[in-house]
Design a protein around this motif. Structure first.
Motif, short mmCIF file in Angstrom:
data_model
loop_
_atom_site.label_atom_id
_atom_site.label_comp_id
_atom_site.label_asym_id
_atom_site.label_seq_id
_atom_site.Cartn_x
_atom_site.Cartn_y
_atom_site.Cartn_z
N SER A 119 11.14 -12.67 12.82
CA SER A 119 10.75 -12.68 11.32
C SER A 119 11.65 -11.37 10.59
N PRO A 120 11.99 -11.70 9.55
CA PRO A 120 12.83 -10.53 8.82
C PRO A 120 11.70 -9.57 8.37
N LEU A 121 12.22 -8.51 8.16
CA LEU A 121 11.30 -7.23 7.71
C LEU A 121 11.80 -6.61 6.39
N ASN A 122 11.09 -6.89 5.49
CA ASN A 122 11.40 -6.72 4.17
C ASN A 122 10.80 -5.13 3.74
N ILE A 123 11.66 -4.04 3.61
CA ILE A 123 11.09 -2.69 3.60
C ILE A 123 11.22 -2.28 1.89
N THR A 124 10.01 -1.70 1.43
CA THR A 124 10.28 -1.22 0.07
C THR A 124 9.56 0.30 0.23
N THR A 125 10.44 0.96 -0.84
CA THR A 125 9.97 2.49 -0.65
C THR A 125 8.78 2.72 -1.63
N VAL B 130 10.27 5.13 11.65
CA VAL B 130 10.44 6.33 10.65
C VAL B 130 10.03 7.55 11.03
N ASN B 131 10.66 8.73 10.61
CA ASN B 131 10.34 10.05 11.13
C ASN B 131 9.57 10.69 10.02
N ASP B 132 9.17 12.01 10.24
CA ASP B 132 8.44 13.04 9.03
C ASP B 132 9.23 12.91 7.89
N LYS B 133 10.47 13.16 7.85
CA LYS B 133 11.24 13.30 6.61
C LYS B 133 11.31 11.97 5.64
N TRP B 134 11.17 10.79 6.23
CA TRP B 134 11.22 9.69 5.75
C TRP B 134 9.85 9.62 5.01
N ILE B 135 8.78 9.84 5.70
CA ILE B 135 7.29 9.85 5.02
C ILE B 135 7.37 10.87 4.03
N ALA B 136 7.86 11.78 4.07
CA ALA B 136 7.96 12.84 3.14
C ALA B 136 8.41 12.41 1.83
N SER B 137 9.69 11.65 2.08
CA SER B 137 10.64 11.33 0.88
C SER B 137 10.13 10.20 0.21
N TYR B 138 9.47 9.22 1.02
CA TYR B 138 8.84 8.03 0.60
C TYR B 138 7.42 7.80 1.17
N PRO B 139 6.33 8.43 0.53
CA PRO B 139 5.09 8.61 1.13
C PRO B 139 4.29 7.09 0.69
N ASN B 140 4.98 6.21 -0.17
CA ASN B 140 4.17 4.85 -0.32
C ASN B 140 5.20 3.78 0.11
N SER B 141 5.86 4.08 1.19
CA SER B 141 6.69 3.20 1.67
C SER B 141 5.96 2.15 2.53
N SER B 142 6.72 0.98 2.85
CA SER B 142 5.99 0.09 3.86
C SER B 142 6.78 -1.07 3.81
N TYR B 143 6.49 -2.10 4.83
CA TYR B 143 7.27 -3.26 4.98
C TYR B 143 6.57 -4.30 5.24
N LYS B 144 7.10 -5.38 4.83
CA LYS B 144 6.27 -6.88 5.06
C LYS B 144 7.11 -7.65 5.77
N VAL B 145 6.44 -8.25 6.91
CA VAL B 145 6.83 -9.24 8.00
C VAL B 145 6.78 -10.74 6.76
N LEU B 146 8.22 -11.19 7.05
CA LEU B 146 8.14 -12.45 6.26
C LEU B 146 8.14 -13.50 7.45
N SER B 147 8.26 -14.88 6.78
CA SER B 147 8.13 -16.13 7.96
C SER B 147 9.46 -16.13 8.53
N THR B 148 9.38 -16.72 9.81
CA THR B 148 10.82 -16.79 10.46
C THR B 148 11.74 -17.37 9.82
#
Length: 319
Positions: free
Chosen positions: A61-67, A37-55
């Motif tokens: 492995s799919p990546l589940n992004i949450t804001t 992500v870039n700095d604009k994403w972090i400024a807009s979604y400061p609590n965002s993250s993603y979780k690596v799920l089982s294959t």
């Protein structure tokens, strides 16, 4: 590409390796899939993250992004050094410290500092966004004046206006730089670093990593947030509050030497203004904040202002 576009990794939880060759002989597991992500994403979604799920059935492995859920955190009061450049700050300080309050001197000081916090938090110059707004407005005025100069280059009024705007821009940019240095707690700008966008991005990034990691721990399908908070508190209570069965035998503790009588007077005599001044001005202006949110820079400015007022014979009493 990552460096050219100023991308950075988003905070992740779950499985570490995101791809494997799924072989028994010569197995390979690597972290191949990422979320950038870039700095604009972090400024807009400061609590965002993603979780690596089982294959599952894939080798990736799919990546589940949450804001991230919107949580309002109570921010600690932090004295900003550039506030001392505002006349409104000094007006508020003088009004508060000029009020006579009965009680113990140190408690009177704490009470006035608390009142000053209340005034600062309600002021329109409290947020650093006010500086950004002024810089943006002055930048637009600068562009307009330069356009007028292009049309009429011999007009002295346009050149005077441009000079005035440039001086104001330099003034507010220096205030903004001072705040970035204080907020980032680093000395990059001290040696001529002028990449403020990169530095401000690092500030956003550090805040995002801290908040998103906590949210990943405290949120999930198994328990609600409050239950996980209580589990964490209980865990550390059990770790840190264990009873200590070892007791000290006071009979083996040697008796220390008594305080010499000639030092008694030095312990009970009142602290002088000169001693306080020497201690305060010996502190570094960029040092860490105290428990009340004020730093040495504020105390130094306060004492310097008090000294100037006393020389001018003003009736303001700072006690």
């Amino acid at each position: 590409m990552i460096f050219d576009t100023a991308l950075t990794d988003l905070t992740s939880t779950g499985i570490f390796f995101t791809w494997s060759n799924q072989r028994n002989d010569n197995p390979i597991s690597i972290m191949l899939d990422r979320t950038l992500v870039n700095d604009k994403w972090i400024a807009s979604y400061p609590n965002s993250s993603y979780k690596v799920l089982s294959t599952s059935i894939s080798d990736h492995s799919p990546l589940n992004i949450t804001t991230g859920e919107h949580i309002i955190y109570a921010h600690r009061f932090m004295f900003k050094n550039y506030w001392t450049k505002y006349q409104d700050f000094w007006d508020a300080l003088v009004d508060i410290f000029a009020v006579q309050v009965e009680g113990i001197p140190i408690l009177k000081l704490y009470d006035k500092l608390r009142n000053l916090k209340v005034v600062i938090k309600g002021a329109n110059w409290n947020s650093s966004n006010s500086i950004i707004s002024l810089i943006d407005a002055l930048t637009q005025q600068q562009v307009n004046i330069q356009t007028h100069i292009d049309l009429d280059p011999l007009n002295p009024e346009n050149h005077n206006n441009l000079k005035y705007i440039n001086s104001k821009l330099m003034y507010y940019n220096s205030m903004w730089t001072t705040w970035l240095k204080q907020r980032a707690k680093i000395n990059w700008l001290k040696h001529g670093e002028e990449d403020l966008k990169f530095l401000y991005s690092r500030i956003h990034r550090r805040r995002a990593v801290n908040s998103s990691t906590i949210d990943c721990i405290l949120t999930g399908p198994s328990q609600d947030r409050n239950s996980k908070i209580q589990d964490i508190i209980s865990f550390f209570k059990a770790q840190l509050n264990q009873s200590n069965s070892v007791t000290a035998d006071t009979r083996h503790i040697p008796i220390g030497t008594g305080l010499p009588s000639h030092l008694d007077e030095a312990l009970i005599k009142p602290v002088t203004y000169a001693e306080v001044k020497n201690v305060v001005f010996a502190g570094h202006s960029d040092s860490a904040l105290g428990p009340d949110g004020y730093n040495f820079f504020f105390l130094q400015k306060l004492l310097a202002h008090y000294w100037i007022q006393s020389l001018q014979g003003c009736s303001i009493v700072f006690h």
